[in-house]
Design a protein around this motif. Structure first.
Motif, PDB file in Angstrom:
ATOM      1  N   LEU A  87     -19.406  22.768   1.931  1.00  0.00           N
ATOM      2  CA  LEU A  87     -19.554  22.400   3.335  1.00  0.00           C
ATOM      3  C   LEU A  87     -21.272  22.129   3.527  1.00  0.00           C
ATOM      4  O   LEU A  87     -21.454  21.245   4.237  1.00  0.00           O
ATOM      5  N   TRP A  88     -21.936  22.971   3.393  1.00  0.00           N
ATOM      6  CA  TRP A  88     -23.417  23.123   3.410  1.00  0.00           C
ATOM      7  C   TRP A  88     -24.141  22.064   2.957  1.00  0.00           C
ATOM      8  O   TRP A  88     -25.007  21.183   3.397  1.00  0.00           O
ATOM      9  N   ASP A  89     -23.881  21.826   1.670  1.00  0.00           N
ATOM     10  CA  ASP A  89     -24.246  20.728   0.764  1.00  0.00           C
ATOM     11  C   ASP A  89     -23.948  19.355   1.335  1.00  0.00           C
ATOM     12  O   ASP A  89     -24.665  18.498   1.574  1.00  0.00           O
ATOM     13  N   ASN A  90     -22.765  19.197   1.754  1.00  0.00           N
ATOM     14  CA  ASN A  90     -21.980  17.990   2.368  1.00  0.00           C
ATOM     15  C   ASN A  90     -22.957  17.510   3.808  1.00  0.00           C
ATOM     16  O   ASN A  90     -23.194  16.493   4.243  1.00  0.00           O
ATOM     17  N   VAL A  91     -23.055  18.890   4.644  1.00  0.00           N
ATOM     18  CA  VAL A  91     -23.950  18.524   5.908  1.00  0.00           C
ATOM     19  C   VAL A  91     -25.231  18.081   5.536  1.00  0.00           C
ATOM     20  O   VAL A  91     -25.869  17.194   6.105  1.00  0.00           O
ATOM     21  N   GLN A  92     -25.918  18.738   4.575  1.00  0.00           N
ATOM     22  CA  GLN A  92     -27.251  18.084   4.249  1.00  0.00           C
ATOM     23  C   GLN A  92     -27.445  16.817   3.769  1.00  0.00           C
ATOM     24  O   GLN A  92     -28.404  15.994   4.186  1.00  0.00           O
ATOM     25  N   ALA A  93     -26.281  16.436   2.853  1.00  0.00           N
ATOM     26  CA  ALA A  93     -26.517  15.035   2.441  1.00  0.00           C
ATOM     27  C   ALA A  93     -26.117  14.144   3.510  1.00  0.00           C
ATOM     28  O   ALA A  93     -26.733  12.990   3.430  1.00  0.00           O
ATOM     29  N   THR A  94     -25.176  14.710   4.439  1.00  0.00           N
ATOM     30  CA  THR A  94     -24.878  13.610   5.444  1.00  0.00           C
ATOM     31  C   THR A  94     -26.128  13.402   6.357  1.00  0.00           C
ATOM     32  O   THR A  94     -26.207  12.134   6.749  1.00  0.00           O
ATOM     33  N   LEU A  95     -27.027  14.574   6.657  1.00  0.00           N
ATOM     34  CA  LEU A  95     -27.956  14.173   7.447  1.00  0.00           C
ATOM     35  C   LEU A  95     -29.181  13.375   6.752  1.00  0.00           C
ATOM     36  O   LEU A  95     -29.851  12.798   7.374  1.00  0.00           O
ATOM     37  N   ALA A  96     -29.295  13.576   5.387  1.00  0.00           N
ATOM     38  CA  ALA A  96     -30.314  12.786   4.953  1.00  0.00           C
ATOM     39  C   ALA A  96     -29.891  11.662   4.065  1.00  0.00           C
ATOM     40  O   ALA A  96     -30.992  10.975   3.789  1.00  0.00           O
ATOM     41  N   TYR A  97     -28.515  11.363   4.116  1.00  0.00           N
ATOM     42  CA  TYR A  97     -28.464   9.879   3.403  1.00  0.00           C
ATOM     43  C   TYR A  97     -29.059   8.745   4.197  1.00  0.00           C
ATOM     44  O   TYR A  97     -28.905   8.856   5.553  1.00  0.00           O
ATOM     45  N   ASP A  98     -29.291   7.792   3.259  1.00  0.00           N
ATOM     46  CA  ASP A  98     -30.073   6.507   3.867  1.00  0.00           C
ATOM     47  C   ASP A  98     -30.954   6.793   4.782  1.00  0.00           C
ATOM     48  O   ASP A  98     -31.185   6.194   6.205  1.00  0.00           O
ATOM     49  N   ASP A  99     -31.916   7.586   4.398  1.00  0.00           N
ATOM     50  CA  ASP A  99     -33.255   8.033   5.349  1.00  0.00           C
ATOM     51  C   ASP A  99     -32.952   8.607   6.565  1.00  0.00           C
ATOM     52  O   ASP A  99     -33.467   8.399   7.650  1.00  0.00           O
ATOM     53  N   GLY A 100     -31.651   9.241   6.673  1.00  0.00           N
ATOM     54  CA  GLY A 100     -31.293  10.155   7.972  1.00  0.00           C
ATOM     55  C   GLY A 100     -30.901   9.136   8.841  1.00  0.00           C
ATOM     56  O   GLY A 100     -30.976   9.298  10.074  1.00  0.00           O
ATOM     57  N   VAL A 101     -30.034   8.123   8.420  1.00  0.00           N
ATOM     58  CA  VAL A 101     -29.461   7.068   9.485  1.00  0.00           C
ATOM     59  C   VAL A 101     -28.361   7.819  10.202  1.00  0.00           C
ATOM     60  O   VAL A 101     -28.129   7.367  11.630  1.00  0.00           O
ATOM     61  N   PHE A 102     -27.752   8.733  10.062  1.00  0.00           N
ATOM     62  CA  PHE A 102     -26.633   9.346  10.787  1.00  0.00           C
ATOM     63  C   PHE A 102     -27.276  10.118  11.896  1.00  0.00           C
ATOM     64  O   PHE A 102     -26.803  10.129  13.004  1.00  0.00           O
TER      65      PHE A 102
END
Length: 316
Positions: A87-102
């Protein structure tokens, strides 16, 4: 000497007239073991349980699968955890993916909610109060227009709205999402009916007699009484703006102005494009992060929301 008259003949018996008073209602004694409560319906219990399961299973599925890696999503049962807790790895990856576009999409969504939903609530409060407490020519016509607007789905107005905004050069800008969100016919109707019941006319007359102007009467007397209705309308407009998908889809081309709904759909469509990267674990985690603000808002404001929905349901 005349014969004595019998007592029965001298004093005839008068039968009293039947009483016209109806007997008072008898209180029904509760059955033993019920404690005065209504009877339980097994069918209603089963139906309520099915509705509860129907509402909670998608949330449980989302929460469980947000803890899985991309490989575990396809190798494990959907309603149970995978081999690793990510879960925590997914959260970090979601927030950082594509230069933090999320994060940018999240900020855009908050912007649309604050200006769109907040503005819609403010206009609904002003309009509903005026329609409930002031008389003016054409009031019946306004009521008919509001009721008709409630019955029209928003998707039916999306294309005409796009054509109008295209002529004004406002497409592909945040105003193309914010300005249409300012109109909430249902919120106006809800505030209209709520203000008619929540604010006594005598209270307004007393404030006016004391010398208070209309603005002071509204902000100092009426606005505190409208708080439950305001929260209810704010929750409805916030959910509608937060989950808005079709309007941004036809209005926006620049992905930097996408809301969360449109951005997550773009991530999900990557797997179907040539050379696209499948990031279903990030899509699911992003969906979980997307609904958390709405859940928190409902938990903190539910008492105002419930009182707002129940207002006017009981006639005194």
């Amino acid at each position: 000497m005349p014969a004595p008259v019998p007592a029965s003949a001298a004093a005839p018996t008068v039968t009293p007239a039947p009483s016209t008073r109806r007997p008072g209602p008898r209180l029904r004694t509760p059955r033993p073991g019920t404690g005065g409560r209504g009877r339980k319906s097994p069918l209603l219990t089963v139906l309520t349980t099915l509705v509860l399961v129907y509402a909670l299973v998608p949330l449980v599925w989302l929460l469980i699968n947000a803890t899985k890696t991309q490989a575990d999503l396809f190798s494990s049962f959907g309603l149970w955890f995978g081999d690793s807790f990510a879960l925590w790895d997914n959260v970090q990856a979601t927030l950082a993916y594509d230069d933090g576009v999320f994060v940018r999409w999240f900020v855009n969504t908050v912007l649309y909610v604050v200006l769109g939903a907040g503005g819609a609530t403010f206009l609904a409060v002003l309009g509903g109060y005026a329609l409930a407490k002031f008389d003016f020519p054409g009031k019946r016509g306004v009521f008919a227009v509001v009721i008709g607007a409630v019955a029209v789905p928003g998707t039916a107005l999306a294309v005409p709205t796009f054509l109008m905004f295209s002529q004004m050069g406002l497409t592909n800008t945040p105003w193309a999402v914010i300005v249409p969100s300012l109109i909430s016919p249902f919120g106006l109707y809800l505030m209209w009916t709520f203000a008619a019941e929540a604010i006594p006319g005598e209270l307004l007359e007393a404030a006016r007699i004391d010398g208070a102007g209309e603005f002071r009467t509204f902000f100092r007397v009426s606005l505190p009484l409208l708080a439950p209705g305001i929260v209810t309308v704010l929750l409805f407009t916030t959910v509608a703006t937060w989950n808005n998908y079709f309007l941004p889809l036809i209005m926006l081309r620049d992905s930097s102005w996408y809301p969360l709904t449109l951005g997550l759909n773009a991530w999900n469509a990557q797997a179907a494009t040539a050379g696209g990267e499948a990031i279903f674990n990030l899509v699911i985690t992003g969906a979980l992060l997307t609904i958390l603000p709405l859940v928190v808002a409902f938990l903190f404001l539910q008492r105002f929301w419930q009182s707002g929905l129940a207002a006017g349901s009981v006639k005194e």
